[in-house]
Design a protein around this motif. Structure first.
Motif: not given
Lengths: 511, 467
Positions: A69-71, A111-113, B108-113, B116
């Motif tokens: 669950y990658r979200y 990629h993320q915070e 950019q910062r939400t693309i992974l989510y 998912g």
């Protein structure tokens, strides 16, 4: 009913064998269907080195969950004591845990915070003396994980004074002494969580009259799941770990402890009160004081004055001195509302240094004296209130009381000035016209009295007493037909209104 | 039209003339598209940002209103840092609402989510089509689609028009037929780009998400309004100029006022004008503010504009109309840095604009960045000093952030010319360089130091509202 969305799960780890480990895995796996997109998982153990394999195993499961669950994001807080001498061994444990999170660090920081999996040490300081032995471990945490959080109890409350230590830690939790039972730590964390949740709701302008965030406590040592901190403190489990948790029943549980009964407010208050008894820094005490004040105001709004006084008193004990007067004043108001005027006056008196120049201070003192029947003192208090330039919406009330005090003291002439002034400021307030009518009646100025009372009944056509008063004025003017008509009107509105009935009887007898 | 060959063919749809590259299954005899209007279809739009509280999803709102006006049923879900939402909840939603198309707004910062969630959606129902749009998608390399197996379309053109074309195709039973404004994957895995699709010049032609009650007002704390779109300037770090072809399009004042009235009626008292330069046409803004005043609509208003597009009278007018905060883009207070950003606003102009706003009693926010081309550590410290000297509170949007290198920006295409070195080269195709770079003038360590410096000077711990 919609299943709740779990935001935090506290797990009390035991020395699990393979079966116990599997049972915990199955439980978490079922619960994870219902966790929030971001979930905090607290793994609490009294001995990390003993259960590190189990923690590793859980982290591996969490890793698989995150791969699937990658979200989702999972923040794993590892809660355990450190004594100082065992810092090296603890460090080695974390070296093992590190392996499970590293790949998420790469994924996250690129990629993320923040990464989707974080392992956050939460150290229960269990040593004696100055905690310099902790510094290397905390520095290592800061470099390799994230700054650790620190759990302090009464005995270790001196730790935050250590500036170097403060700079090395992320957050401080507070508890009531660590006796070796990690369940106590979990309970304290849960209490603090509720205080934090309540405070942040207040800050955001949201109501605290709601259920707490659905946070479960899974005790692997007992094989039970608790639905909330309160239930955990009472050892009332929601279900057994072996069973298949029925999330619908959990939803019903949260629903049934809902707002309508005010149970959630009571529960939040009780847990916050428990938490406030721990050794806390002044800022945290003030935070709980503010929460208690808010809860007191909620009770006040509901007319639960005894509960409100209790909350305000609690708030008073926790708040800073400069907030004392406003809290005391609320206590005084609550006493007033339950007609305990002596207690109210005593409480208001304590706020005199701050509120001597506030009109409301004198007004409420006056109200107390008035209801005690001490009209002379009341008159003095209302006169002071009127002299302090109150806003117009308050002025009418003050003048009305002033006039009524004069009336009750038989000073009808003196009553005319404040009541006439009140009529000018509050033309639409029926009571001022009624009182003015009464003053004129006593002064035998029946025409003015009738004019005033006519205005009163125009504003409130259902006012039985004012129709009866009109009848009395007409009677004194010997205008019996009008007097009869007015008494009849009063009786039509309230057939049980004795003064009107007796007057009517007498007038008819005369007629 | 010759439909018999494999070459690109011109296909005429109701909306546009598009170049159509037929996929291999196109020639199967049963593939006659159904009129989309005959197929009731639900569309789910998702905005997920787990790093910030939920805000009004204005762009998704426009798309929803446009789709609904065309006969689709749309649901929007916004997932912020405080939104409780579980896998079971999403699965229930998919079962009950049964969307055939799900659209994600991606950054950019939400693309992974977003990816998912796309994967989860496909695991529930493989037949649900998934589209991603938004700033991350517009200029994302087409090849990135091969790294996003659970995404069917990258939407690149005007959101409303593009999603409608996609929705019509899905509703018609031929999800990859007659598309425009998107990149999609053919059956054999080949990636196909379609021609672009223009949106309306006159923004009033789009139905209002407010007036059509697309949003749930009970949970709305602040209404976000877009009275104009696009920007005619050329700042090298910004995505907007290229995304809107350096043009600016407008709603009429009448339409904005109508929305404003409705929002007021719904009990919302905070407005956030998200236009990049709301005072681009002062007379238009003046007219709007005057009418808000005339109608007695009381709001707390936030807006942003360029420092060279304000004057003292304008500020006084804004104040009277309820503007509490105005945000300007400063970027850097080092002249030699800002002069190379193609922004064409001087530091003096920004200082003047701050003064005007503060004199009128309006709070100022300054957008600033560090890690800019040619910027040294000392230059970046000048920016912090400028903010402090001008009495701008370091909180909210004034908390500085590192420049992000996004797809579609001039700097993304030319970073080497600006002496910027990405820190890694193995990022997936759907991610741009972002913050993972250093420059000849500033090391990665110095960038981290600046981050800490700003945070240490922040009054709120460095929480930004706008990225």
């Amino acid at each position: 009913m919609t299943p709740p969305i779990l935001e935090k799960i506290y797990v009390i780890l035991g020395n699990a064998d393979a079966t116990g480990q599997q049972r915990l895995a199955d439980t978490l796996s079922r619960l994870f269907t219902h966790v929030n997109l971001t979930v905090n998982l607290y793994l609490a153990t009294k001995n990390l080195p003993e259960v590190v394999s189990q923690v590793e195993w859980i982290l591996a499961q969490v890793g698989q969950y995150l791969d699937e669950y990658r979200y989702a994001r999972v923040y794993v807080h590892v809660v355990h004591p450190v004594s100082g001498e065992d810092a090296g061994e603890i460090g080695r444990c974390y070296e093992r845990l590190k392996r499970h999170k590293d790949r998420f660090d790469r994924e996250g920081y690129m990629h993320q915070e923040v990464p989707r999996l974080m392992v956050l040490p939460l150290i229960v300081w269990h040593g004696t003396g100055k905690p310099h032995a902790l510094h290397p471990l905390l520095e290592w945490f800061r470099g390799s994980f994230l700054p650790a959080a620190l759990y302090l109890d009464g005995e270790s409350a001196f730790l935050p004074l250590d500036e170097e230590l403060k700079a090395l830690t992320e957050k401080t939790y507070y508890g009531d002494g660590y006796s070796g039972d990690i369940s106590d730590v979990v309970f304290s964390l849960g209490c603090q969580d509720i205080v934090d949740d309540s405070s942040s709701r207040l800050e955001s302008g949201m109501s605290v009259e709601v259920s707490c965030p659905p946070n479960l406590i899974v005790s692997a040592t007992e094989g039970k799941i608790y639905s909330c901190v309160d239930a955990f403190s009472k050892r009332q489990p929601w279900t057994e770990m072996d069973g298949n948790p029925d999330m619908g029943s959990l939803a019903s549980f949260y629903g049934s402890s809902g707002v309508q009964h005010g149970r959630c407010v009571g529960c939040r208050e009780r847990l916050a009160a428990t938490f406030s008894q721990f050794s806390l820094p002044a800022a945290t005490r003030r935070e709980i004081g503010a929460l208690m004040y808010h809860l007191g105001a909620l009770h006040q709004d509901r007319g639960q004055y005894a509960e409100a006084i209790h909350s305000f008193r609690h708030s008073l004990n926790l708040s800073s001195a400069d907030e004392g007067a406003s809290i005391l004043f609320q206590i005084g108001l609550c006493h007033t509302m339950v007609c305990d005027y002596d207690a109210a006056l005593e409480t208001f008196e304590k706020t005199a240094p701050e509120y001597e120049n506030a009109h409301f201070f004198h007004f409420y003192q006056g109200v107390c004296y008035f209801h005690k029947g001490n009209y002379a003192f009341a008159l003095e208090a209302f006169s002071k209130a009127a002299a302090l330039a109150p806003p117009s919406e308050d002025l009418v009330g003050i003048l009305l009381y002033l006039g009524t005090c004069h009336n009750n003291l038989g000073q009808y002439e003196a009553a005319l000035e404040p009541l006439n002034k009140a009529c000018r400021w509050g033309d639409g307030v029926k009571e001022v016209w009624s009182s003015l009518g009464f003053s004129y009646f006593q002064l035998k100025n029946y025409d003015s009295a009738i004019a005033s009372l006519k205005r009163a009944v125009a504003l409130d056509p259902s006012s039985v007493a004012d129709y009866a008063s009109l009848g009395a004025n007409y009677r004194e003017k010997r205008d019996f037909p009008n007097a009869i008509a007015m008494f009849e009107k009063a009786l039509a509105l309230d057939p049980g209104f004795t003064p009107a009935a007796e007057n009517l009887k007498r007038l008819r007898r005369k007629g | 039209m010759d439909l018999g060959g494999q070459e690109c063919t011109v296909w005429i749809s109701a909306d546009a003339i598009v170049v159509f590259d037929p996929p291999d299954w196109f020639f199967l005899p049963f593939l006659t598209p159904l009129p989309y209007s005959l197929c009731a279809m639900n569309v789910l739009l998702i905005e997920m940002n787990p790093f910030a509280p939920v805000s009004t999803p204005i762009s998704l709102g426009y798309m929803a209103a446009h789709l609904e006006a065309n006969g689709f049923t749309v649901k929007i879900i916004t997932l912020g840092q405080d939104t409780p939402f579980s896998r079971a909840g999403l699965e229930d939603l998919l079962q009950s609402f049964q969307p055939r198309l799900v659209g994600f707004s991606a950054y950019q910062r939400t693309i992974l989510y977003a990816l998912g969630l796309a994967r989860l959606i496909k695991s529930v129902d493989q037949e649900i089509r998934v589209a991603i749009g938004g700033p991350q998608a517009t200029f994302m390399p087409s090849s990135a689609l091969s790294e996003m197996p659970h995404v069917d379309y990258i939407c690149r053109s005007s959101g409303e028009a593009t999603l409608l074309v996609v929705a019509k195709a899905v509703a018609g039973g031929m999800p990859f037929f007659g598309l425009a404004g998107v990149t999609y994957r053919e059956r054999d895995g080949d990636i196909c780009d379609t021609s672009s699709l223009d949106g309306y010049e006159d923004l009033d032609r789009y139905p209002s998400p407010y007036l059509t009650d697309v949003f749930d007002y009970s949970k709305m704390r602040e209404a976000i309004l877009l009275t104009s779109r696009g920007c005619p300037h050329n700042c090298i770090f910004c995505y907007t100029p290229r995304a809107f072809n350096r043009r600016i399009t407008f709603h009429s004042v009448d339409r904005v006022l109508e929305e404003t009235r409705w929002i007021h009626k719904k009990g919302i008292r905070r407005l956030w004008f998200a236009d990049p330069n709301i005072s681009y046409r002062w007379e238009r803004l003046e007219n709007l503010l005057e009418r808000i005043l005339q109608e007695g609509l009381k709001f707390e208003i936030w807006l942003q504009t360029r420092a060279d597009l304000v004057n003292p009278d304008m500020m006084k007018m804004m104040k009277r109309a309820g503007v509490t905060t105005v945000a300007f883009g400063l970027e850097s207070a080092a002249e030699r840095v800002i002069s190379r950003l193609d922004k064409k606003v001087s530091i003096g102009q920004v200082a003047q604009a701050i003064g005007m706003a503060q004199a009128a009693g309006i709070e100022v926010e300054l957008f600033t960045m560090f890690g800019l081309p040619y910027e040294t550590f000392e230059d970046a410290q000048e920016t912090l000093a400028f903010v402090r000297k001008n009495n701008v509170k370091i909180m909210g949007n004034t908390n500085s952030q590192q420049m992000q290198i996004y797809f579609g920006t001039h700097i993304n295409e030319h970073y080497a010319e600006y002496h910027i070195r990405p820190l890694n080269s193995d990022r997936p195709g759907y991610i741009s360089v972002g913050s993972q770079y250093e420059t000849d003038h500033m090391t990665h360590g110095e960038i981290r130091k600046l981050q800490a410096l700003w945070r240490a000077n922040s009054l709120d711990g460095g929480k930004r509202v706008v990225s």
